[in-house]
Design an enzyme around this catalytic site. Structure first.
Site, PDB file in Angstrom:
ATOM      1  N   CYS A   1      -5.319  -2.996   2.122  1.00  0.00           N
ATOM      2  CA  CYS A   1      -5.191  -3.042   3.576  1.00  0.00           C
ATOM      3  C   CYS A   1      -6.530  -3.208   4.303  1.00  0.00           C
ATOM      4  O   CYS A   1      -7.056  -4.306   4.397  1.00  0.00           O
ATOM      5  CB  CYS A   1      -4.433  -1.820   4.082  1.00  0.00           C
ATOM      6  SG  CYS A   1      -3.640  -2.101   5.695  1.00  0.00           S
TER       7      CYS A   1
ATOM      8  N   GLU B   1       7.561   3.138  33.097  1.00  0.00           N
ATOM      9  CA  GLU B   1       8.000   4.435  33.606  1.00  0.00           C
ATOM     10  C   GLU B   1       7.271   5.575  32.908  1.00  0.00           C
ATOM     11  O   GLU B   1       6.832   6.539  33.551  1.00  0.00           O
ATOM     12  CB  GLU B   1       9.508   4.590  33.396  1.00  0.00           C
ATOM     13  CG  GLU B   1      10.354   3.611  34.188  1.00  0.00           C
ATOM     14  CD  GLU B   1      11.820   3.677  33.812  1.00  0.00           C
ATOM     15  OE1 GLU B   1      12.633   3.057  34.522  1.00  0.00           O
ATOM     16  OE2 GLU B   1      12.160   4.349  32.810  1.00  0.00           O
TER      17      GLU B   1
ATOM     18  N   LYS C   1      -9.042   2.365  -2.577  1.00  0.00           N
ATOM     19  CA  LYS C   1      -9.315   1.746  -1.280  1.00  0.00           C
ATOM     20  C   LYS C   1     -10.724   2.103  -0.831  1.00  0.00           C
ATOM     21  O   LYS C   1     -11.129   3.271  -0.853  1.00  0.00           O
ATOM     22  CB  LYS C   1      -8.283   2.235  -0.262  1.00  0.00           C
ATOM     23  CG  LYS C   1      -8.345   1.566   1.099  1.00  0.00           C
ATOM     24  CD  LYS C   1      -7.168   2.047   1.962  1.00  0.00           C
ATOM     25  CE  LYS C   1      -7.123   1.372   3.322  1.00  0.00           C
ATOM     26  NZ  LYS C   1      -5.943   1.797   4.110  1.00  0.00           N
TER      27      LYS C   1
ATOM     28  N   GLU D   1       0.831  -1.201   0.000  1.00  0.00           N
ATOM     29  CA  GLU D   1       0.000   0.000   0.000  1.00  0.00           C
ATOM     30  C   GLU D   1       0.873   1.262   0.000  1.00  0.00           C
ATOM     31  O   GLU D   1       1.843   1.358   0.751  1.00  0.00           O
ATOM     32  CB  GLU D   1      -0.890  -0.011   1.244  1.00  0.00           C
ATOM     33  CG  GLU D   1      -1.750   1.226   1.428  1.00  0.00           C
ATOM     34  CD  GLU D   1      -2.551   1.184   2.729  1.00  0.00           C
ATOM     35  OE1 GLU D   1      -3.534   1.929   2.849  1.00  0.00           O
ATOM     36  OE2 GLU D   1      -2.194   0.386   3.619  1.00  0.00           O
TER      37      GLU D   1
ATOM     38  N   SER E   1      18.812   0.394  30.047  1.00  0.00           N
ATOM     39  CA  SER E   1      19.902   0.857  29.183  1.00  0.00           C
ATOM     40  C   SER E   1      20.682  -0.324  28.613  1.00  0.00           C
ATOM     41  O   SER E   1      21.230  -0.236  27.508  1.00  0.00           O
ATOM     42  CB  SER E   1      20.824   1.814  29.931  1.00  0.00           C
ATOM     43  OG  SER E   1      21.457   1.191  31.032  1.00  0.00           O
TER      44      SER E   1
ATOM     45  N   GLY F   1      23.077   6.814  27.424  1.00  0.00           N
ATOM     46  CA  GLY F   1      23.594   6.718  28.771  1.00  0.00           C
ATOM     47  C   GLY F   1      23.501   5.283  29.259  1.00  0.00           C
ATOM     48  O   GLY F   1      22.455   4.639  29.129  1.00  0.00           O
ATOM     49  N   LEU F   2      24.593   4.765  29.800  1.00  0.00           N
ATOM     50  CA  LEU F   2      24.634   3.379  30.283  1.00  0.00           C
ATOM     51  C   LEU F   2      24.764   3.410  31.798  1.00  0.00           C
ATOM     52  O   LEU F   2      25.792   3.802  32.342  1.00  0.00           O
ATOM     53  CB  LEU F   2      25.816   2.644  29.647  1.00  0.00           C
ATOM     54  CG  LEU F   2      25.769   1.118  29.694  1.00  0.00           C
ATOM     55  CD1 LEU F   2      24.576   0.586  28.909  1.00  0.00           C
ATOM     56  CD2 LEU F   2      27.057   0.537  29.112  1.00  0.00           C
ATOM     57  N   SER F   3      23.712   2.988  32.472  1.00  0.00           N
ATOM     58  CA  SER F   3      23.637   3.161  33.924  1.00  0.00           C
ATOM     59  C   SER F   3      24.015   1.919  34.714  1.00  0.00           C
ATOM     60  O   SER F   3      24.233   1.986  35.918  1.00  0.00           O
ATOM     61  CB  SER F   3      22.215   3.565  34.307  1.00  0.00           C
ATOM     62  OG  SER F   3      21.313   2.493  34.057  1.00  0.00           O
ATOM     63  N   GLY F   4      24.029   0.767  34.061  1.00  0.00           N
ATOM     64  CA  GLY F   4      24.169  -0.492  34.790  1.00  0.00           C
ATOM     65  C   GLY F   4      22.828  -1.106  35.099  1.00  0.00           C
ATOM     66  O   GLY F   4      22.747  -2.152  35.743  1.00  0.00           O
ATOM     67  N   GLY F   5      21.738  -0.481  34.613  1.00  0.00           N
ATOM     68  CA  GLY F   5      20.396  -1.017  34.788  1.00  0.00           C
ATOM     69  C   GLY F   5      19.945  -1.798  33.571  1.00  0.00           C
ATOM     70  O   GLY F   5      20.573  -1.771  32.513  1.00  0.00           O
TER      71      GLY F   5
END
Length: 570
Positions: free
Chosen positions: A152, A415, A116, A41, A310, A303-307
């Site tokens: 569709c 979150e 359509k 489509e 991420s 950003g790499l937080s260790g969580g």
């Protein structure tokens, strides 16, 4: 007769390049003696083009390219191309100025055009804004075959399958009444989890009900927040899959139509993803890859937080763009635990991605000094916690700005729903990679990724999740356990259950009222978030239309008391 599906990945507005994709697939199909080639489509302009359709130059470019494509295509085959056509009656009879159409290109010209009939106007769809619905039953004869054409949504109104009708007409029933030999569908069906299986179940039902073979051509790739899974498919009259294109990849699928039966014969059947985790993983990787590529980015930063959040985004990025194109930035504060830094570095080593460490303790002290005259005689609280997040957000934006990287934000859907995130902090970014992935699903995908080799360190998956914005902080201080939170959110956001129904399902009344209040009052944050990849049927994106200034209260559990925002800038 051989019929093929060109499962292409168009870029919205890149009309000439999209036409070139169609042309290249046609050359491949010609080598296999294909007589009829199907494209998705709006394949010529990409789906969804949105308000580009209001630009007359855009429409004129498409028309000129369609004519040129018809001229250039091999004359030995016919090609159905998804495109836009002007409504010639618009000025006389009103309505909308355009049709969502399929053009039959054959022997150097546009031979026929089909419009359509059913125009969706829910979730991410807004087709009534632009298009007039077609009124004609669409079919054409090719060789000795009578082929019915649908686009569709034309397939998504079978009252026998859904238990109701959403539109007055059923184009498939109309085509069956015309006694067509084959029904084809040009589609751009946005992905959501488990939708490929639902779609095939629907198509199988139609094939059996109407005793008609069906060929379904779907778009693949990602455009902005929408991901398209491909999985183009053919069914014979018994409802058996006779051919399937690859999931989440471009592909050319060729099927053979036996005019004597008349029915489709078995062909190549590509496998579907084995489980929900693999399916969602492939969708997210494709989403990040295409968003980056189509927006002109070759490298990303996060950003790499260790969580865990991420960690998942880092692995998605490495798989989407290559490990050499990912920069992970560690920004420890005085409250960051040693194990978080260690876990982040170990993950980066496992992925082979570059890291940079930028401690933020001195920056925090600078903010404290600057704000001390105003914050004197007040207690440490959310404002001070959020400063940490905003410092990190500023650093990441500076890196992205300096080097031309795409910043990926790492917040999950749980979150985003309740506002457990910081504006101009961890919400900074050009793309929210997992904004439609609930926290419990984040864990299940990570565990699936670790099924053979430990890529994501075990400690990331087993330690209590924490924003680490104050000593000893864990998410459980502010939120219920994620399995409880995600079930409440699923019932409210996806299943449209009232507070009373959710409590009736066994959830604590106080928890339910608090969570639903947080969802309502966090709308202002979601409105300012970067686009997030959609992988569910109810994402916080283009299909989510809630007011910010909202005072409605669900009285089904009697009076609800609004809770204070979490990590808010209010």
């Amino acid at each position: 007769m051989k019929i093929a599906i060109a499962q292409i990945n168009p870029t919205i507005g890149e009309i000439a390049a999209n036409a070139s994709q169609i042309f290249q697939f046609a050359l491949q199909a010609e080598q296999q003696n294909v007589s009829l080639l199907l494209t998705p489509e709006l394949s010529l302009c990409g789906y969804p083009p949105k308000d580009l359709l209001l630009n007359s130059s855009f429409i004129n470019d498409m028309a000129a390219t369609l004519e040129q494509l018809a001229h250039d295509l091999p004359h030995s085959m016919a090609v159905l191309v998804g495109c836009v056509q002007p409504n010639a009656q618009y000025h006389q009879s009103g309505g909308k100025p355009l049709f969502n159409s399929a053009a039959l290109l054959h022997q150097g010209k546009v031979e026929q055009v089909f419009h359509k009939r059913l125009l969706p106007n829910y979730d991410v769809f807004d087709e009534h804004r632009y298009f007039e619905p077609g009124l004609q039953i669409n079919s054409f004869s090719f060789s000795s075959i009578k082929i019915g054409v649908t686009i569709c949504e034309d397939f998504w109104n079978d009252e026998d399958f859904w238990g109701k009708r959403s539109y007055a007409t059923n184009p498939i029933a109309d085509l069956a009444a015309l006694n067509v030999d084959l029904i084809v569908n040009l589609s751009a069906s946005p992905y959501s989890a488990a939708k490929p299986h639902l779609r095939e179940t629907m198509l199988k039902h139609a094939a059996i009900r109407y005793q008609k073979p069906i060929i379904y051509a779907n778009q693949v790739g990602a455009n902005d927040d929408l991901i398209f899974d491909g999985c183009s498919v053919g069914f014979n009259r018994k409802g058996e899959v006779v051919g399937r294109a690859k999931a989440f990849e471009t592909d050319l699928l060729v099927v053979d139509f036996d005019e004597q039966l008349p029915d489709l014969k078995p062909s190549v059947i590509a496998p579907m993803p084995e489980n929900d985790e693999e399916e969602i993983w492939k969708a997210l990787v494709l989403g990040v890859r295409d968003y980056s590529r189509k927006c002109g980015f070759t490298k990303v930063v996060l950003g790499l937080s260790g969580g865990v959040d991420s960690a998942l985004v880092a692995q998605i990025a490495a798989s989407a763009l290559g490990k050499e194109n990912v920069l992970a930035v560690l920004m420890p504060s005085p409250y960051s635990s040693d194990h978080s830094v260690h876990d982040a570095l170990l993950l980066a080593k496992n992925l082979g991605i570059q890291t940079q460490t930028l401690p933020i303790g001195d920056l925090m002290a600078g903010y404290d000094t600057a704000l001390e005259p105003l914050f004197a005689n007040t207690s440490f609280g959310l404002a001070e916690e959020n400063i940490q997040s905003r410092i990190r957000g500023n650093l990441l934006m500076a890196i992205a700005n300096k080097f031309g990287y795409l910043l990926l934000s790492t917040g999950n859907k749980s979150e985003m729903a309740v506002g457990y995130c910081t504006l101009y902090g961890d919400m900074n970014g050009g793309l929210a990679a997992i904004a439609d992935v609930p926290k419990t699903r984040v864990y299940s995908i990570c565990n699936w990724l670790n099924r053979t080799t430990e890529i994501i360190p075990t400690n990331i998956l087993t330690k209590p999740p924490s924003a680490e914005l104050k000593p000893g902080q864990v998410d459980a201080d502010s939120l219920p356990p994620y399995d409880i939170l995600d079930d409440i959110l699923q019932r409210s956001i996806h299943n449209y259950q009232s507070a009373g129904q959710i409590v009736g399902a066994g959830h604590d009344k106080a928890t339910v009222t608090r969570i639903l209040a947080l969802v309502a009052r966090s709308e202002f944050k979601r409105r300012q978030a970067p686009p997030g990849l959609k992988i569910t049927d109810r994402a916080f994106g283009t299909g989510w239309r809630m007011p910010i200034a909202n005072k409605w209260i669900d009285a089904s559990t009697h009076q609800l008391k609004l809770s204070p925002p979490l990590h808010s800038n209010l």
